[in-house]
Structure formats: structure tokens, C-alpha cells
Design a protein around this motif. Structure first.
Motif, mmCIF file in Angstrom:
data_model
loop_
_atom_site.group_PDB
_atom_site.id
_atom_site.type_symbol
_atom_site.label_atom_id
_atom_site.label_comp_id
_atom_site.label_asym_id
_atom_site.label_seq_id
_atom_site.Cartn_x
_atom_site.Cartn_y
_atom_site.Cartn_z
ATOM 1 N N LYS A 10 20.216 -17.987 16.267
ATOM 2 C CA LYS A 10 20.894 -16.883 16.936
ATOM 3 C C LYS A 10 22.033 -17.399 17.805
ATOM 4 O O LYS A 10 23.137 -16.833 17.808
ATOM 5 C CB LYS A 10 19.898 -16.096 17.785
ATOM 6 C CG LYS A 10 20.504 -14.870 18.464
ATOM 7 C CD LYS A 10 19.458 -14.082 19.230
ATOM 8 C CE LYS A 10 20.083 -12.851 19.893
ATOM 9 N NZ LYS A 10 19.074 -12.056 20.633
ATOM 10 N N ARG A 11 21.781 -18.497 18.541
ATOM 11 C CA ARG A 11 22.832 -19.065 19.389
ATOM 12 C C ARG A 11 23.981 -19.621 18.552
ATOM 13 O O ARG A 11 25.113 -19.712 19.022
ATOM 14 C CB ARG A 11 22.252 -20.178 20.273
ATOM 15 C CG ARG A 11 21.261 -19.688 21.327
ATOM 16 C CD ARG A 11 20.984 -20.770 22.360
ATOM 17 N NE ARG A 11 20.406 -21.962 21.756
ATOM 18 C CZ ARG A 11 19.103 -22.160 21.594
ATOM 19 N NH1 ARG A 11 18.228 -21.231 21.981
ATOM 20 N NH2 ARG A 11 18.652 -23.268 21.044
ATOM 21 N N MET A 12 23.680 -20.008 17.311
ATOM 22 C CA MET A 12 24.731 -20.516 16.423
ATOM 23 C C MET A 12 25.532 -19.409 15.754
ATOM 24 O O MET A 12 26.520 -19.680 15.078
ATOM 25 C CB MET A 12 24.096 -21.404 15.332
ATOM 26 C CG MET A 12 23.487 -22.689 15.858
ATOM 27 S SD MET A 12 22.660 -23.612 14.542
ATOM 28 C CE MET A 12 21.900 -24.941 15.486
ATOM 29 N N GLY A 13 25.090 -18.162 15.930
ATOM 30 C CA GLY A 13 25.818 -17.044 15.358
ATOM 31 C C GLY A 13 25.335 -16.602 13.995
ATOM 32 O O GLY A 13 25.972 -15.766 13.350
ATOM 33 N N VAL A 14 24.218 -17.145 13.520
ATOM 34 C CA VAL A 14 23.660 -16.738 12.234
ATOM 35 C C VAL A 14 23.046 -15.350 12.376
ATOM 36 O O VAL A 14 22.265 -15.098 13.295
ATOM 37 C CB VAL A 14 22.595 -17.738 11.745
ATOM 38 C CG1 VAL A 14 21.973 -17.272 10.434
ATOM 39 C CG2 VAL A 14 23.197 -19.123 11.586
ATOM 40 N N LYS A 15 23.393 -14.439 11.482
ATOM 41 C CA LYS A 15 22.871 -13.075 11.555
ATOM 42 C C LYS A 15 21.366 -13.064 11.306
ATOM 43 O O LYS A 15 20.839 -13.872 10.542
ATOM 44 C CB LYS A 15 23.589 -12.179 10.543
ATOM 45 C CG LYS A 15 25.047 -11.924 10.882
ATOM 46 C CD LYS A 15 25.683 -10.986 9.862
ATOM 47 C CE LYS A 15 27.139 -10.706 10.209
ATOM 48 N NZ LYS A 15 27.797 -9.815 9.212
ATOM 49 N N GLU A 16 20.697 -12.087 11.923
ATOM 50 C CA GLU A 16 19.241 -12.016 11.827
ATOM 51 C C GLU A 16 18.762 -11.759 10.403
ATOM 52 O O GLU A 16 17.704 -12.255 10.006
ATOM 53 C CB GLU A 16 18.700 -10.937 12.764
ATOM 54 C CG GLU A 16 18.770 -11.324 14.241
ATOM 55 C CD GLU A 16 18.045 -10.333 15.125
ATOM 56 O OE1 GLU A 16 17.476 -9.360 14.576
ATOM 57 O OE2 GLU A 16 18.041 -10.531 16.355
ATOM 58 N N ASP A 17 19.526 -10.969 9.627
ATOM 59 C CA ASP A 17 19.054 -10.694 8.270
ATOM 60 C C ASP A 17 19.086 -11.941 7.402
ATOM 61 O O ASP A 17 18.419 -12.012 6.371
ATOM 62 C CB ASP A 17 19.863 -9.564 7.624
ATOM 63 C CG ASP A 17 21.321 -9.943 7.401
ATOM 64 O OD1 ASP A 17 21.794 -10.886 8.063
ATOM 65 O OD2 ASP A 17 21.980 -9.302 6.575
ATOM 66 N N ILE A 18 19.842 -12.952 7.823
ATOM 67 C CA ILE A 18 19.862 -14.240 7.123
ATOM 68 C C ILE A 18 18.795 -15.171 7.688
ATOM 69 O O ILE A 18 17.984 -15.727 6.946
ATOM 70 C CB ILE A 18 21.255 -14.892 7.216
ATOM 71 C CG1 ILE A 18 22.279 -14.074 6.418
ATOM 72 C CG2 ILE A 18 21.223 -16.339 6.708
ATOM 73 C CD1 ILE A 18 23.693 -14.610 6.487
ATOM 74 N N SER A 19 18.774 -15.335 9.006
ATOM 75 C CA SER A 19 17.816 -16.260 9.620
ATOM 76 C C SER A 19 16.369 -15.805 9.419
ATOM 77 O O SER A 19 15.472 -16.631 9.241
ATOM 78 C CB SER A 19 18.110 -16.415 11.111
ATOM 79 O OG SER A 19 17.975 -15.185 11.793
ATOM 80 N N ASN A 20 16.133 -14.493 9.422
ATOM 81 C CA ASN A 20 14.764 -13.985 9.264
ATOM 82 C C ASN A 20 14.223 -14.191 7.856
ATOM 83 O O ASN A 20 13.013 -14.109 7.627
ATOM 84 C CB ASN A 20 14.710 -12.502 9.613
ATOM 85 C CG ASN A 20 14.826 -12.247 11.101
ATOM 86 O OD1 ASN A 20 14.692 -13.172 11.906
ATOM 87 N ND2 ASN A 20 15.084 -11.011 11.477
ATOM 88 N N ILE A 21 15.112 -14.440 6.894
ATOM 89 C CA ILE A 21 14.674 -14.765 5.537
ATOM 90 C C ILE A 21 14.598 -16.276 5.344
ATOM 91 O O ILE A 21 13.589 -16.818 4.882
ATOM 92 C CB ILE A 21 15.633 -14.152 4.496
ATOM 93 C CG1 ILE A 21 15.529 -12.628 4.517
ATOM 94 C CG2 ILE A 21 15.330 -14.682 3.093
ATOM 95 C CD1 ILE A 21 16.564 -11.944 3.655
ATOM 96 N N ILE A 22 15.661 -16.964 5.740
ATOM 97 C CA ILE A 22 15.774 -18.394 5.444
ATOM 98 C C ILE A 22 14.765 -19.231 6.214
ATOM 99 O O ILE A 22 14.113 -20.124 5.655
ATOM 100 C CB ILE A 22 17.197 -18.887 5.751
ATOM 101 C CG1 ILE A 22 18.178 -18.302 4.738
ATOM 102 C CG2 ILE A 22 17.274 -20.419 5.723
ATOM 103 C CD1 ILE A 22 19.615 -18.631 5.017
ATOM 104 N N LEU A 23 14.608 -18.975 7.505
ATOM 105 C CA LEU A 23 13.778 -19.868 8.318
ATOM 106 C C LEU A 23 12.299 -19.804 7.953
ATOM 107 O O LEU A 23 11.656 -20.855 7.798
ATOM 108 C CB LEU A 23 14.006 -19.587 9.800
ATOM 109 C CG LEU A 23 15.440 -19.878 10.276
ATOM 110 C CD1 LEU A 23 15.596 -19.568 11.762
ATOM 111 C CD2 LEU A 23 15.832 -21.326 9.990
ATOM 112 N N PRO A 24 11.696 -18.610 7.805
ATOM 113 C CA PRO A 24 10.294 -18.604 7.344
ATOM 114 C C PRO A 24 10.145 -19.197 5.944
ATOM 115 O O PRO A 24 9.185 -19.913 5.660
ATOM 116 C CB PRO A 24 9.929 -17.111 7.356
ATOM 117 C CG PRO A 24 10.878 -16.497 8.317
ATOM 118 C CD PRO A 24 12.161 -17.256 8.150
ATOM 119 N N LEU A 25 11.111 -18.879 5.053
ATOM 120 C CA LEU A 25 11.061 -19.437 3.701
ATOM 121 C C LEU A 25 11.228 -20.951 3.743
ATOM 122 O O LEU A 25 10.504 -21.703 3.077
ATOM 123 C CB LEU A 25 12.159 -18.797 2.852
ATOM 124 C CG LEU A 25 12.152 -19.102 1.348
ATOM 125 C CD1 LEU A 25 10.892 -18.540 0.708
ATOM 126 C CD2 LEU A 25 13.391 -18.519 0.676
#
Length: 422
Positions: free
Chosen positions: A285-300
Motif C-alpha cells: 500500500k505504501r508503494m502505491g500498489v492498488k488493493e485489487d492487485i495486492s489482495n490477489i498477488i500477496l496471498p497467492l
């Protein structure tokens, strides 16, 4: 209790099993050095541990994978994000594999080591297509229930899980899915129980190994581990800097290094990609990555993106090739090793003691003497913390790269969070 005392206890809880395992191995090694050949009498206690793991590994892999796939839902909404994510996961895994292969080819981790684990009986040479058939399939159902057929078992479990999900997509409480889930949890619990015996089992095994092979074995470990840590640090600094530059140029590099170190510390302290997930989400989030991307990529990514695991797996393979006097060179050898390393990273990451199961895949695929399993498992134990750090922080930089491919080159500048901070 003070906050600092709580943190110390938390770190100890996270490392407790590792501490006991290393303590058991060190104690066994000392016993082996003192009693020499007499320590071989302890080997059956180590064999008990291996037999227990061999017995549990097949059902554990089957139920864990089949259950995970059967419980998946709403996969269509992943769309473009998922496609780019998987592609980048594969590319970064291959890059990590090429890096470690280059290094271990130039500096073999087991060069000069003279340890005999019996003669290596090389599997029958087959053409490429036959090798693929032998590696990925078996001729009869009962053959898939063997620890030597883990790759076919993995494919079978994933396929069965998908089919169960497909035929029961309108029934979330399907009895088959519930059964797979319960059995998965039961075998995970069984592995946890078996691991309670691991310090004694591995300690006894190492007492016998060191008693038989002496300081030669300890010297081989030292070389492999001392090689691995600098490799991971250099990979982090060079590869991740390059990935961040691809994601956002010089600004991407600055944003990455400004925000990544909480994830570095958390992953080293917990040795868990899952435990580092909240820290990664905050960093993204601090890096500016949108939540719809981070919420998929990070758990995966916490379950299937394992560059550090790929590095460790290839170090183990190169180490075993050295012990058995085999030549770890050639496109065919390297390609096979890369495929095994990527498979280990993707499939075993979400399974308890996945590193040990990955070791079983290596030994089973190449046909090595099973007695080498404690040797390469220990390499995994000694390198697990920094490998986890590479795994976890790699998820964050992948999120940056997917942002670039999905949202365009100006994604950082267009980020509302970055704009609020500037």
C-alpha cells in the motif's frame, strides 16, 4: 510483561522447532565425533523418523492439494491480474534458478567431499518424450501411492480437486470437499506430531552419519551454507533492484527500498511467508500498489511464489550430484533441475514441513539413496530463514511489476496513496 519481552518470546516460538532440530543435529554430531563408528548403533532411531515421514507424505500431499483446489471459487474474476501474476512468478523463478545454477556450476558445493552413500544406479536412459511420461504419469493407480511417484500424485490430486470443484460448484457444502478438507487437516496434524520426534530422529541419524564419515560431512555442510547466504543477499540486491526498476524506474527502486525492510525483518523473524502477509500488504500500500492487485498477488504469492525455495532446491540437487560424483552440467540436467525447483516452490510451499517433502521429490525423481534425505533436509533447515525472506519480499516486488503491466508505466505517479504522501 514488557513489549520487548513479548517480542523475544514470539521470536522464540517461531524458531522453537528450528532451535530444537538444530540442537538435536548438533548433539548427534558431537556424539558421532566422540564415539565414532560405535555411534552407528543409533541409526535405527533415525530410520524410524524417516519411515514415519515416508508413510505420511503420500496422503498428506494428496489431501492437501486436492482440498485446496476443490475449495477454490470465483476464479474468473482474477482475469488479467492473475495471468500477469503467474507469468511473472514463473519468470522470476526461472531467473532465480539460472542464477544459482550458474554459481554452483562454477563453484560446486560438494567438490572435494568424499562421502559414500552407496553406488548411484542411474535410471534407464529414455528419450525426452518418454522421460516426460515417466516423470508425470504412472501405469497403474496403485503405483501413484508411492513416495517415488510424487509428481504424478501432485498432478492427479490437482486434477481431482478441480473436477470435484467443477461438479459441485453450486453446492459449497459438498460432502466430498468437506472430507478432503478434514483429511488434509488430519494429516497436517500427523506431520506436526511426527515432527515432535524429529530432533531425536535427526540427532540419532547424524550421530551415525558423523560417526561413519567424520568431519568430512560437517565440512561439506559448512561450504554449502556459507555459499548460500551470500548468494541470497546478492540475488536480493541485484535481482529485486532490477525488478523494481522494471516496475517503476528509479522511482520504483526508491519506493521499494524505502518500504521493504519491515517485511525483511518480519520474514526473518517468523520464517513464514503467511505470517509476513500483513506486513507485505502494508508495504505494498505504501508503494502505491492498488488493493485489487495486492489482495490477489500477496496471498497467492505466499503459497506459490517461492524464489528462495527454488534457490534452496537447486543447491540441494547440486550438492547431491557432487556427493554421488555426478556431472551437474548440460542443458538437459539444468532444465530438469529447474523444473523440479519450480515445482517444489509452487506445490510444497503451503504444506507443513514442505522442505522435507521437496527433498523426497528430489530423491525420488533422481533415484538417489534415501539415506541422503537427512543430509539435504538439514541444508534446508540451515538456509530456511533467508530463503523465506527472498520468498516473501519477492511477492511485494512482483506486485509492483504486475501494477506496471496492468496499470501502465505511470502507475506509481498515478497512485492516490503516493500522491497523498508527496
Amino acid at each position: 510483561m514488557s513489549t520487548e519481552q513479548g517480542k523475544k518470546r514470539s521470536v522464540f516460538q517461531n524458531y522453537k522447532l528450528l532451535i530444537f532440530l538444530i540442537a538435536g543435529i548438533v548433539t548427534g554430531s558431537i556424539v558421532g565425533l566422540i564415539f565414532k563408528e560405535k555411534a552407528v548403533v543409533l541409526k535405527p532411531f533415525g530410520q524410524i523418523f524417516l519411515n514415519l515421514m515416508f508413510t505420511a507424505v503420500v496422503p498428506l500431499v494428496f489431501f492437501s492439494l486436492a482440498s485446496s483446489v476443490a475449495k477454490m471459487s470465483n476464479m474468473k474474476r482474477l482475469g488479467k491480474i492473475l495471468k500477469h501474476t503467474i507469468l511473472i512468478f514463473i519468470i522470476t523463478g526461472i531467473i532465480a534458478s539460472i542464477v544459482i545454477i550458474t554459481i554452483v556450476t562454477i563453484i560446486p558445493p560438494a567438490s572435494g567431499v568424499d562421502i559414500s552413500f552407496g553406488e548411484y544406479e542411474k535410471p534407464e536412459q529414455l528419450n525426452v518424450l518418454d522421460q516426460i511420461v515417466e516423470a508425470l504419469t504412472v501405469g497403474d493407480f496403485n503405483e501413484i501411492l508411492s513416495k517415488g511417484a510424487l509428481l504424478p500424485l501432485i498432478i492427479f490430486a490437482i486434477t481431482l480437486g478441480y473436477c470435484i470443484r467443477f461438479v459441485s460448484k453450486d453446492n459449497e457444502s459438498n460432502v466430498a470437499i468437506d472430507f478432503l478438507d478434514i483429511m488434509s487437516q488430519a494429516f497436517m496434524k500427523m506431520i506436526n506430531l511426527i515432527m515432535l520426534y524429529a530432533p531425536i530422529g535427526l540427532g540419532a541419524y547424524f550421530a551415525a552419519l558423523v560417526g561413519e564419515f567424520g568431519t568430512e560431512l560437517l565440512g561439506a555442510y559448512s561450504k554449502a551454507v556459507l555459499m548460500f547466504y551470500p548468494i541470497c543477499i546478492v540475488y536480493f540486491l541485484i535481482a529485486f533492484t532490477g525488478y523494481a526498476y522494471f516496475a517503476g524506474g528509479i522511482t520504483g527502486i526508491k519506493v521499494f527500498y524505502k518500504n521493504i525492510f519491515p517485511s525483511v525483518v518480519t520474514s526473518l523473524a517468523t520464517q513464514s511467508s503467511i505470517a509476513t502477509l500483513p506486513t507485505n500488504l502494508a508495504a505494498s500500500k505504501r508503494m502505491g500498489v492498488k488493493e485489487d492487485i495486492s489482495n490477489i498477488i500477496l496471498p497467492l504469492g505466499a503459497t506459490i511464489h517461492m524464489d528462495g525455495t527454488a534457490l534452496t532446491t537447486l543447491m540441494k540437487i547440486a550438492f547431491l550430484f557432487g556427493i554421488f560424483g555426478l556431472d551437474f552440467t548440460g542443458i538437459g540436467v539444468w532444465t530438469t533441475a529447474i523444473l523440479i525447483s519450480v515445482m517444489s516452490g509452487v506445490v510444497m510451499s503451503g504444506i507443513p514441513s514442505g522442505g522435507m517433502l521437496g527433498s523426497l521429490i528430489i530423491v525420488g525423481f533422481y533415484g538417489f539413496n534415501p539415506e541422503v534425505i537427512p543430509v539435504i533436509v538439514t541444508i534446508g533447515l540451515l538456509t530456511d530463514a533467508i530463503a523465506t525472506m527472498i520468498n516473501s519480499t519477492g511477492d511485494v516486488v512482483v506486485g509492483m511489476m504486475v501494477s506496471r503491466t496492468v496499470d501502465g508505466k505511470e502507475w506509481i505517479e498515478n497512485s492516490e496513496f503516493i500522491q497523498e504522501q508527496s
